[in-house]
Design an enzyme around this catalytic site. Structure first.
Site, PDB file in Angstrom:
ATOM      1  N   LYS A 201     -20.583  59.445  -5.270  1.00  0.00           N
ATOM      2  CA  LYS A 201     -19.699  59.360  -6.443  1.00  0.00           C
ATOM      3  C   LYS A 201     -18.298  59.829  -6.051  1.00  0.00           C
ATOM      4  O   LYS A 201     -18.140  60.823  -5.343  1.00  0.00           O
ATOM      5  CB  LYS A 201     -20.248  60.221  -7.590  1.00  0.00           C
ATOM      6  CG  LYS A 201     -21.553  59.644  -8.147  1.00  0.00           C
ATOM      7  CD  LYS A 201     -21.976  60.340  -9.411  1.00  0.00           C
ATOM      8  CE  LYS A 201     -23.375  59.934  -9.825  1.00  0.00           C
ATOM      9  NZ  LYS A 201     -23.439  58.818 -10.765  1.00  0.00           N
TER      10      LYS A 201
ATOM     11  N   HIS B  43     -29.626  66.405  -6.446  1.00  0.00           N
ATOM     12  CA  HIS B  43     -28.252  66.189  -6.926  1.00  0.00           C
ATOM     13  C   HIS B  43     -27.536  67.500  -7.259  1.00  0.00           C
ATOM     14  O   HIS B  43     -26.412  67.729  -6.836  1.00  0.00           O
ATOM     15  CB  HIS B  43     -28.247  65.297  -8.167  1.00  0.00           C
ATOM     16  CG  HIS B  43     -28.982  64.000  -7.988  1.00  0.00           C
ATOM     17  ND1 HIS B  43     -28.984  63.297  -6.807  1.00  0.00           N
ATOM     18  CD2 HIS B  43     -29.748  63.271  -8.842  1.00  0.00           C
ATOM     19  CE1 HIS B  43     -29.703  62.189  -6.948  1.00  0.00           C
ATOM     20  NE2 HIS B  43     -30.182  62.166  -8.173  1.00  0.00           N
TER      21      HIS B  43
HETATM   22  C1  BG6 Z   1     -31.809  59.583 -10.261  1.00  0.00           C
HETATM   23  C2  BG6 Z   1     -32.965  60.135 -11.053  1.00  0.00           C
HETATM   24  O1  BG6 Z   1     -31.803  60.144  -8.971  1.00  0.00           O
HETATM   25  O2  BG6 Z   1     -30.594  59.908 -10.901  1.00  0.00           O
HETATM   26  C3  BG6 Z   1     -32.924  59.593 -12.475  1.00  0.00           C
HETATM   27  O3  BG6 Z   1     -34.181  59.773 -10.441  1.00  0.00           O
HETATM   28  C4  BG6 Z   1     -31.589  59.825 -13.109  1.00  0.00           C
HETATM   29  O4  BG6 Z   1     -33.954  60.187 -13.259  1.00  0.00           O
HETATM   30  C5  BG6 Z   1     -30.469  59.352 -12.193  1.00  0.00           C
HETATM   31  O5  BG6 Z   1     -31.549  59.136 -14.343  1.00  0.00           O
HETATM   32  C6  BG6 Z   1     -29.109  59.772 -12.738  1.00  0.00           C
HETATM   33  O6  BG6 Z   1     -28.103  59.182 -11.968  1.00  0.00           O
HETATM   34  P1  BG6 Z   1     -26.703  58.869 -12.593  1.00  0.00           P
HETATM   35  O7  BG6 Z   1     -25.879  58.381 -11.449  1.00  0.00           O
HETATM   36  O8  BG6 Z   1     -26.912  57.842 -13.658  1.00  0.00           O
HETATM   37  O9  BG6 Z   1     -26.195  60.156 -13.174  1.00  0.00           O
END
Ligand code: BG6
Length: 484
Positions: free
Chosen positions: A177, A235
């Site tokens: 990102k 994350h």
């Molecule tokens: C993924 C998860 O890694 O990230 C999901 O497995 C989640 O559950 C997603 O919804 C969220 O990603 P972003 O980029 O939409 O915030």
């Protein structure tokens, strides 16, 4: 940097990730002119589809995930796509893949494993046995990269038998990102913040990834995972690393990954006693999101009746280093929350003394808000004088909106990361030791929950999670930013 000609092989090539993210990302890069003429995307799956049937599937399933697909670019893009029927667990069926791959060893060959992790080792073994691994081959591993330390170690060891560490790309799409990379720019491309980026000046850091969506059709995976494994172990910890790491000596992959690893290894270990005080897990119940009634987690399709999987987690972490000792890092993530947002809030200490006719307590401490989603930007909150003849100070915002500032087209995280794989740039991917260090820190939490019979605390869908999460931060005299 121009790309070398490549064969990109997508295992799980007809699956959700390939259709929703990977093929659309490659299409965008194709339209941008990044893909060399001869490069191809070889989608591999068990389905007995003919090439035409597969392209029809791409047409109906993947195209809708592209904002404005244009003809004839779309038709040209489809010419790169090849479908191969293959049973990933059966080495004999790899012959079909060998027939399609170009034999030239100077080509870049990427094996993208968008499959369940229990197949990683077997696919790597089979690729090796079928002699399909060239010195120019790379492997991309999609999450979940294990479900605990032991399974992560197993994956690292098994994949490591076939690919060298420099050939392994462990994806965490948050690192793709823009704002996450901008955080590196903010910290190490400016003189302003780094002297203040320490315990003497920062009082606390909040990192939130809140989602409005529920589990959707991913119950099979999600119920065995939960928010801790799905979002926090990867994350959120990656974001924490980028906020907290020491200045790396360069942007090279090992320099950055060494710095992140040091943060992971410095995280204070939880014990059952500290866990009881510093972590909250929740599960959503029926409620309303954007005015729409949504069901309870346990009433979602395919949900086990008495599931105790958490859809929300909040915790207070500490980093035992000279820079950060005593600075709480509050991490929080959840599904079916009041809003979709991902942000990092760095709060500075209060002023020591007021020279104005206002008590010190009326001065909001400065804070820097780094927004990843839904819009990308930074706000620096300062105290400023309000217009008029009296000396009254109020909080004001210095705002940097990346979209406004830089009008250049943006790249989705997967576009950026796929390009990096094809270019051979590892900086935005996790190294094996980092992955293990993250699991090592998370493991006491998993153990603690496993031994604890109590269920996650319910919270109403469309809220900011259980009240206990507000109490967790409230104990330190603070509030989550949205609740302040
Ligand atoms: C993924 C998860 O890694 O990230 C999901 O497995 C989640 O559950 C997603 O919804 C969220 O990603 P972003 O980029 O939409 O915030």
């Amino acid at each position: 940097m121009a790309l070398n000609d490549f064969d990109l092989v997508l295992f799980g090539g007809s699956g959700d990730l390939a259709m929703r993210k990977l093929l659309p990302a490659m299409y965008s890069r194709d339209v941008a002119g990044d893909l060399p003429d001869g490069s191809r995307i070889i989608c591999v799956g068990r389905h007995q589809w003919s090439q035409e049937e597969f392209l029809q599937e791409v047409e109906t399933t993947s195209k809708s995930h592209i904002k404005a697909p244009a003809e004839p670019q779309w038709a040209q893009f489809l010419e790169r796509v090849v479908y191969v029927t293959l049973d990933a667990t059966n080495v004999a069926s790899y012959g079909a893949l060998a027939d399609v791959l170009r034999k030239d060893d100077s080509l870049t060959r990427v094996y993208y494993l968008a499959t369940p992790p229990h197949l990683f080792a077997q696919i790597c073994d089979n690729l090796a046995e079928a002699k399909l691994v060239t010195p120019n081959s790379r492997v991309v591993l999609e999450k979940p990269l294990g479900r605990d330390l032991a399974s992560a170690k197993r994956i690292n060891a098994e994949v490591g038998k076939v690919f060298a560490e420099t050939q392994i790309y462990r994806i965490d799409h948050y690192l793709g990102k823009e704002t996450v990379q901008n955080l590196l720019a903010l910290r190490f491309g400016n003189i302003l913040f780094e002297p203040l980026w320490r315990r003497e000046w920062i009082s606390d850091v909040q990192i939130t990834i809140a989602e409005k969506i529920g589990v959707g059709n991913r119950m099979g995976y999600y119920d065995t995972s939960g928010a801790l494994r799905d979002m926090l172990q990867n994350h959120l910890l990656q974001l924490l690393c980028i906020v907290a790491m020491e200045p790396p000596t360069s942007i090279s992959s090992d320099a950055v990954r060494d710095a992140k690893l040091q943060v992971l290894r410095s995280l204070k270990r939880f014990t059952p006693t500290t866990l009881a005080q510093n972590i909250v897990r929740g599960q959503y119940r029926a409620g309303h999101v954007e005015g729409q009634a949504v069901p309870s987690y346990r009433d979602e399709p395919d949900a086990p009746e008495k599931s105790s999987t958490e859809t929300f987690v909040a915790l207070k972490a500490e980093i035992d280093t000279w820079r950060w000792a005593g600075v709480p890092f509050y991490l929080r993530t959840g599904k079916r929350m009041a809003d979709r947002l991902a942000e990092i809030v760095v709060r500075f200490k209060p002023i020591p003394h007021s020279i104005f006719n206002q008590p010190t307590s009326s001065f909001q401490p400065n804070s820097l808000v780094i927004r990843l989603q839904p819009d990308e930007g930074l706000s620096l909150n300062l105290m400023a004088k309000t217009p008029g003849d009296s000396m009254r100070l109020k909080q004001a915002e210095l705002e940097l909106d990346f979209r406004e500032q830089f009008k250049t087209p943006r790249m989705d995280a997967y576009e950026r990361l796929l390009l990096d794989v094809l270019r051979g740039q590892l900086t935005l991917f996790m190294r094996g030791d980092e992955l293990e260090a993250a699991w090592e820190w998370v493991e006491p939490i998993l153990d603690y929950w496993e031994q604890d019979d109590s269920n996650p605390t319910p919270y109403t869908a469309g809220t900011w999670g259980p009240a206990a999460a507000s109490a967790l931060i409230g104990r330190d005299g603070l509030q989550w930013r949205e609740e302040a």
